[in-house]
Design a protein around this motif. Sequence first.
Motif, PDB file in Angstrom:
ATOM      1  N   GLN A 162      50.902  75.777  16.765  1.00  0.00           N
ATOM      2  CA  GLN A 162      49.591  75.133  16.803  1.00  0.00           C
ATOM      3  C   GLN A 162      49.706  73.811  17.555  1.00  0.00           C
ATOM      4  N   LEU A 163      48.768  73.576  18.450  1.00  0.00           N
ATOM      5  CA  LEU A 163      48.774  72.348  19.230  1.00  0.00           C
ATOM      6  C   LEU A 163      48.196  71.196  18.419  1.00  0.00           C
ATOM      7  N   THR A 164      48.688  70.013  18.691  1.00  0.00           N
ATOM      8  CA  THR A 164      48.167  68.813  18.047  1.00  0.00           C
ATOM      9  C   THR A 164      46.844  68.435  18.716  1.00  0.00           C
ATOM     10  N   PRO A 165      46.028  67.603  18.061  1.00  0.00           N
ATOM     11  CA  PRO A 165      44.774  67.169  18.700  1.00  0.00           C
ATOM     12  C   PRO A 165      45.005  66.538  20.077  1.00  0.00           C
ATOM     13  N   ASN A 166      46.076  65.802  20.224  1.00  0.00           N
ATOM     14  CA  ASN A 166      46.381  65.183  21.512  1.00  0.00           C
ATOM     15  C   ASN A 166      46.724  66.238  22.569  1.00  0.00           C
ATOM     16  N   GLU A 167      47.466  67.281  22.183  1.00  0.00           N
ATOM     17  CA  GLU A 167      47.819  68.363  23.112  1.00  0.00           C
ATOM     18  C   GLU A 167      46.594  69.201  23.495  1.00  0.00           C
ATOM     19  N   ILE A 168      45.656  69.340  22.567  1.00  0.00           N
ATOM     20  CA  ILE A 168      44.448  70.139  22.810  1.00  0.00           C
ATOM     21  C   ILE A 168      43.588  69.522  23.908  1.00  0.00           C
ATOM     22  N   LYS A 169      43.614  68.201  24.038  1.00  0.00           N
ATOM     23  CA  LYS A 169      42.769  67.515  25.020  1.00  0.00           C
ATOM     24  C   LYS A 169      42.920  68.103  26.414  1.00  0.00           C
ATOM     25  N   GLU A 170      44.127  68.503  26.776  1.00  0.00           N
ATOM     26  CA  GLU A 170      44.390  69.072  28.104  1.00  0.00           C
ATOM     27  C   GLU A 170      43.629  70.385  28.329  1.00  0.00           C
ATOM     28  N   TYR A 171      43.347  71.115  27.249  1.00  0.00           N
ATOM     29  CA  TYR A 171      42.722  72.432  27.347  1.00  0.00           C
ATOM     30  C   TYR A 171      41.282  72.463  26.850  1.00  0.00           C
ATOM     31  N   GLU A 172      40.765  71.336  26.458  1.00  0.00           N
ATOM     32  CA  GLU A 172      39.420  71.254  25.883  1.00  0.00           C
ATOM     33  C   GLU A 172      38.361  71.881  26.795  1.00  0.00           C
ATOM     34  N   ARG A 173      38.502  71.728  28.090  1.00  0.00           N
ATOM     35  CA  ARG A 173      37.494  72.252  29.027  1.00  0.00           C
ATOM     36  C   ARG A 173      37.439  73.780  29.047  1.00  0.00           C
ATOM     37  N   TYR A 174      38.471  74.444  28.494  1.00  0.00           N
ATOM     38  CA  TYR A 174      38.508  75.910  28.464  1.00  0.00           C
ATOM     39  C   TYR A 174      37.932  76.496  27.176  1.00  0.00           C
ATOM     40  N   ARG A 175      37.613  75.632  26.219  1.00  0.00           N
ATOM     41  CA  ARG A 175      37.058  76.102  24.951  1.00  0.00           C
ATOM     42  C   ARG A 175      35.681  76.701  25.152  1.00  0.00           C
ATOM     43  N   ILE A 176      35.399  77.712  24.374  1.00  0.00           N
ATOM     44  CA  ILE A 176      34.108  78.401  24.451  1.00  0.00           C
ATOM     45  C   ILE A 176      33.426  78.284  23.087  1.00  0.00           C
ATOM     46  N   PRO A 177      32.145  77.928  23.053  1.00  0.00           N
ATOM     47  CA  PRO A 177      31.435  77.847  21.776  1.00  0.00           C
ATOM     48  C   PRO A 177      31.431  79.209  21.066  1.00  0.00           C
ATOM     49  N   ILE A 178      31.537  79.162  19.748  1.00  0.00           N
ATOM     50  CA  ILE A 178      31.606  80.394  18.959  1.00  0.00           C
ATOM     51  C   ILE A 178      30.416  81.301  19.238  1.00  0.00           C
ATOM     52  N   GLN A 179      29.222  80.748  19.353  1.00  0.00           N
ATOM     53  CA  GLN A 179      28.049  81.604  19.582  1.00  0.00           C
ATOM     54  C   GLN A 179      28.177  82.389  20.884  1.00  0.00           C
ATOM     55  N   ASP A 180      28.922  81.869  21.868  1.00  0.00           N
ATOM     56  CA  ASP A 180      29.136  82.599  23.117  1.00  0.00           C
ATOM     57  C   ASP A 180      30.243  83.652  22.991  1.00  0.00           C
ATOM     58  N   LEU A 181      31.093  83.495  21.984  1.00  0.00           N
ATOM     59  CA  LEU A 181      32.189  84.453  21.772  1.00  0.00           C
ATOM     60  C   LEU A 181      31.763  85.661  20.945  1.00  0.00           C
ATOM     61  N   ILE A 182      30.723  85.515  20.152  1.00  0.00           N
ATOM     62  CA  ILE A 182      30.306  86.601  19.248  1.00  0.00           C
ATOM     63  C   ILE A 182      30.046  87.909  19.992  1.00  0.00           C
ATOM     64  N   PRO A 183      29.340  87.912  21.125  1.00  0.00           N
ATOM     65  CA  PRO A 183      29.165  89.195  21.832  1.00  0.00           C
ATOM     66  C   PRO A 183      30.495  89.813  22.278  1.00  0.00           C
ATOM     67  N   THR A 184      31.488  88.971  22.565  1.00  0.00           N
ATOM     68  CA  THR A 184      32.780  89.528  22.997  1.00  0.00           C
ATOM     69  C   THR A 184      33.526  90.187  21.835  1.00  0.00           C
TER      70      THR A 184
END
Length: 169
Positions: free
Chosen positions: A138-160
Amino acid sequence: MKHLMIYILIAFANVLIAKNISGVYLTHKGTEGGQSIVEIFEYNGKYFIYGMKNLEANPIEDSCNKNKELQKRKSVGNVFAYGYEEDSKGNFVNGLIYNFYNCKTYHGKIIPKDNDTISFIGAIDSYYIISLSYEWKQLTPNEIKEYERYRIPIQDLIPTIHDTMRSRK
């Protein structure tokens, strides 16, 4: 009355020690697509996993999917593992894993470990006799910052989620 209080205390303790595996993880090395960043999220009491970013290879298309309308979807940005529920031991079971490389579905289990890691287990059979286990960190909050732009809102993931369920072979 004494027994009722004991049951209430046990129920309260279970809520306090319930594990939450939600978060962003660095997957294992050595798969066909290389190492990836994935996110585990909870939705309606179950846990789901989607690919956020491949680190070593480009996302692939779901070209061998039996559903023609899904053959252009990518391995990143779509849920590939779904339906995990926490059991009485604190493990997450009853999951299914869709493999974008061979378009097959496998049984899945997640076992939380110490030091912010999990064992991600996939199996051909529901008894896990023929299985593979991988350690994800699991990434730390500081490590997550690098990938934050790739996150997808849950409501957009539900159809997938539904698309991946329809892909099951």
